[in-house]
Motif scaffolding. Structure first.
Motif, mmCIF file in Angstrom:
data_model
loop_
_atom_site.group_PDB
_atom_site.id
_atom_site.type_symbol
_atom_site.label_atom_id
_atom_site.label_comp_id
_atom_site.label_asym_id
_atom_site.label_seq_id
_atom_site.Cartn_x
_atom_site.Cartn_y
_atom_site.Cartn_z
ATOM 1 N N GLY A 1 0.801 -1.218 0.000
ATOM 2 C CA GLY A 1 0.000 0.000 0.000
ATOM 3 C C GLY A 1 0.834 1.267 0.000
ATOM 4 O O GLY A 1 0.405 2.303 -0.485
ATOM 5 N N ALA A 2 2.048 1.194 0.521
ATOM 6 C CA ALA A 2 2.848 2.408 0.639
ATOM 7 C C ALA A 2 3.312 2.920 -0.718
ATOM 8 O O ALA A 2 3.360 4.123 -0.950
ATOM 9 C CB ALA A 2 4.050 2.154 1.532
ATOM 10 N N LEU B 1 -5.482 5.737 10.778
ATOM 11 C CA LEU B 1 -4.463 4.870 11.377
ATOM 12 C C LEU B 1 -5.071 4.017 12.492
ATOM 13 O O LEU B 1 -5.801 4.533 13.342
ATOM 14 C CB LEU B 1 -3.336 5.731 11.960
ATOM 15 C CG LEU B 1 -2.233 4.970 12.705
ATOM 16 C CD1 LEU B 1 -1.234 4.377 11.737
ATOM 17 C CD2 LEU B 1 -1.524 5.879 13.687
ATOM 18 N N VAL C 1 -4.632 -1.650 5.138
ATOM 19 C CA VAL C 1 -3.495 -1.772 4.226
ATOM 20 C C VAL C 1 -2.205 -1.235 4.846
ATOM 21 O O VAL C 1 -2.226 -0.526 5.848
ATOM 22 C CB VAL C 1 -3.758 -1.027 2.890
ATOM 23 C CG1 VAL C 1 -4.952 -1.639 2.168
ATOM 24 C CG2 VAL C 1 -3.956 0.458 3.123
ATOM 25 N N ASN C 2 -1.107 -1.595 4.204
ATOM 26 C CA ASN C 2 0.218 -1.133 4.611
ATOM 27 C C ASN C 2 0.491 -1.403 6.100
ATOM 28 O O ASN C 2 0.928 -0.526 6.829
ATOM 29 C CB ASN C 2 0.364 0.354 4.300
ATOM 30 C CG ASN C 2 1.812 0.767 4.240
ATOM 31 O OD1 ASN C 2 2.695 -0.089 4.207
ATOM 32 N ND2 ASN C 2 2.078 2.048 4.247
ATOM 33 N N ARG D 1 2.292 -2.777 9.348
ATOM 34 C CA ARG D 1 3.661 -2.997 9.813
ATOM 35 C C ARG D 1 3.623 -3.637 11.184
ATOM 36 O O ARG D 1 2.734 -3.328 11.980
ATOM 37 C CB ARG D 1 4.409 -1.661 9.911
ATOM 38 C CG ARG D 1 4.551 -0.918 8.589
ATOM 39 C CD ARG D 1 5.680 -1.502 7.760
ATOM 40 N NE ARG D 1 5.823 -0.834 6.466
ATOM 41 C CZ ARG D 1 5.212 -1.229 5.363
ATOM 42 N NH1 ARG D 1 4.376 -2.243 5.405
ATOM 43 N NH2 ARG D 1 5.428 -0.611 4.216
ATOM 44 N N TYR E 1 0.529 -1.820 13.240
ATOM 45 C CA TYR E 1 -0.224 -0.629 12.838
ATOM 46 C C TYR E 1 -0.447 -0.616 11.333
ATOM 47 O O TYR E 1 0.331 -1.205 10.575
ATOM 48 C CB TYR E 1 0.464 0.659 13.306
ATOM 49 C CG TYR E 1 1.864 0.902 12.764
ATOM 50 C CD1 TYR E 1 2.079 1.856 11.777
ATOM 51 C CD2 TYR E 1 2.955 0.209 13.257
ATOM 52 C CE1 TYR E 1 3.358 2.107 11.293
ATOM 53 C CE2 TYR E 1 4.237 0.454 12.790
ATOM 54 C CZ TYR E 1 4.427 1.395 11.806
ATOM 55 O OH TYR E 1 5.686 1.632 11.329
ATOM 56 N N GLY E 2 -1.519 -0.002 10.915
ATOM 57 C CA GLY E 2 -1.846 0.040 9.497
ATOM 58 C C GLY E 2 -2.939 1.064 9.241
ATOM 59 O O GLY E 2 -3.449 1.681 10.179
ATOM 60 N N THR E 3 -3.277 1.232 7.983
ATOM 61 C CA THR E 3 -4.297 2.204 7.626
ATOM 62 C C THR E 3 -5.591 1.492 7.272
ATOM 63 O O THR E 3 -5.617 0.686 6.343
ATOM 64 C CB THR E 3 -3.819 3.059 6.426
ATOM 65 O OG1 THR E 3 -2.571 3.653 6.767
ATOM 66 C CG2 THR E 3 -4.825 4.150 6.092
ATOM 67 N N LEU F 1 -9.273 1.352 5.721
ATOM 68 C CA LEU F 1 -9.982 2.049 4.644
ATOM 69 C C LEU F 1 -11.448 1.664 4.671
ATOM 70 O O LEU F 1 -11.788 0.512 4.893
ATOM 71 C CB LEU F 1 -9.390 1.665 3.274
ATOM 72 C CG LEU F 1 -7.916 1.966 3.035
ATOM 73 C CD1 LEU F 1 -7.478 1.391 1.707
ATOM 74 C CD2 LEU F 1 -7.642 3.460 3.093
#
Lengths: 115, 147
Positions: B45-46, B58, B116-117, B119, B142-144, B146
């Motif tokens: 995603g990044a 977040l 997504v993204n 870590r 942690y991630g985003t 959506l």
């Protein structure tokens, strides 16, 4: 959990992506960061000492580190708010041992304005 | 002699209680993983074009989890022999799955369709039993989200 902080322009959006989906970046303010250093030994904590013997989650320490990370995030958001940003993108966290028994919780990202 | 009894007692306590706690934790993890299956998590995603979404936020999940006396004893033993240390495998596995679940459950409450993204960070935490060196770890995911 999630982090929340408001600026004068409403809540600051935080993402780990290169931007905010559905919004356009109109201005870059550069890197913002926040950190906090905490002692991380489990001394003088009888409950944790016992927990150490039988294993399992150490709730007190989970919360302690969550609060510390919240603080690091807050400091980062404070910087962003001062610049006039309404979002911090591409946020990363790191945890490092800076000394024997001390850990630094560090948050950093890029402050931007999105419309 | 007396010290040996204490050691054996602690080993037994660690083994019995540790196994029960671990089994319960795994049972709990499996139930929650099934419940949250419909929301996928990705660590890409990044470096992709931004996805279409109405909202992005977040989300984080973390846990501090401790090994037990028996596992630590076993690990000490393995250290002497060299090779792989199996004693801590389940500890790290539980920590990571728990942290990811907490992140995901929060994201779902907010209405996320995916995260997504993502870590994952792992850090060791010191301990008060210097002689045995019982390992505690913190896993932070942690991630985003959506929606």
């Amino acid at each position: 959990m999630t982090y929340q902080r408001s600026s004068s322009r409403g809540a600051i959006i935080i993402t780990t992506l290169e931007g905010v989906p559905g919004r356009d970046i109109t201005k870059h303010f550069g890197l913002v960061q926040g950190s906090t250093i905490r002692a991380k030994h489990l001394g003088r904590d009888i409950a944790a000492g016992f927990k150490n013997l039988v294993g399992g989650e150490l709730h007190g320490y989970t919360e302690l580190l969550q609060e510390a990370r919240q603080e690091a995030t807050d400091r980062m958001l404070q910087q962003a708010a001062q610049m006039g940003a309404n979002a911090v993108v591409n946020v990363r966290y790191s945890t490092s041992s800076v000394a024997q028994g001390a850990a630094e919780l560090f948050a950093y990202g890029t402050a931007v304005r999105v419309d | 002699m007396f010290e040996l009894f204490i050691l054996l007692g602690l080993l037994l306590l660690g083994y019995v209680a540790g196994s029960i706690i671990e089994q319960n934790h795994y049972a709990n993890i499996k139930v929650r993983e099934r419940r949250t299956q419909r929301v996928p998590i990705y660590n890409i995603g990044a470096k992709q074009p931004l996805p279409d979404a109405k909202g992005a936020k977040l989300f984080v999940g973390s846990v501090v989890i401790s090994s037990d006396y028996y596992k630590s004893f076993l690990a000490q033993f393995s250290k002497l022999l060299g090779g792989q240390i199996f004693a801590y495998d389940s500890l790290l596995d539980r920590g990571r799955r728990e942290a990811l679940l907490r992140m995901k459950e929060d994201a779902i409450r907010w209405g996320a369709k995916k995260v997504v993204n993502v870590r994952i960070e792992t850090a060791t935490i010191g301990n008060s039993h210097g002689d045995v060196g019982i390992l505690s770890i913190e896993v932070f995911a942690y991630g985003t989200g959506l929606r």
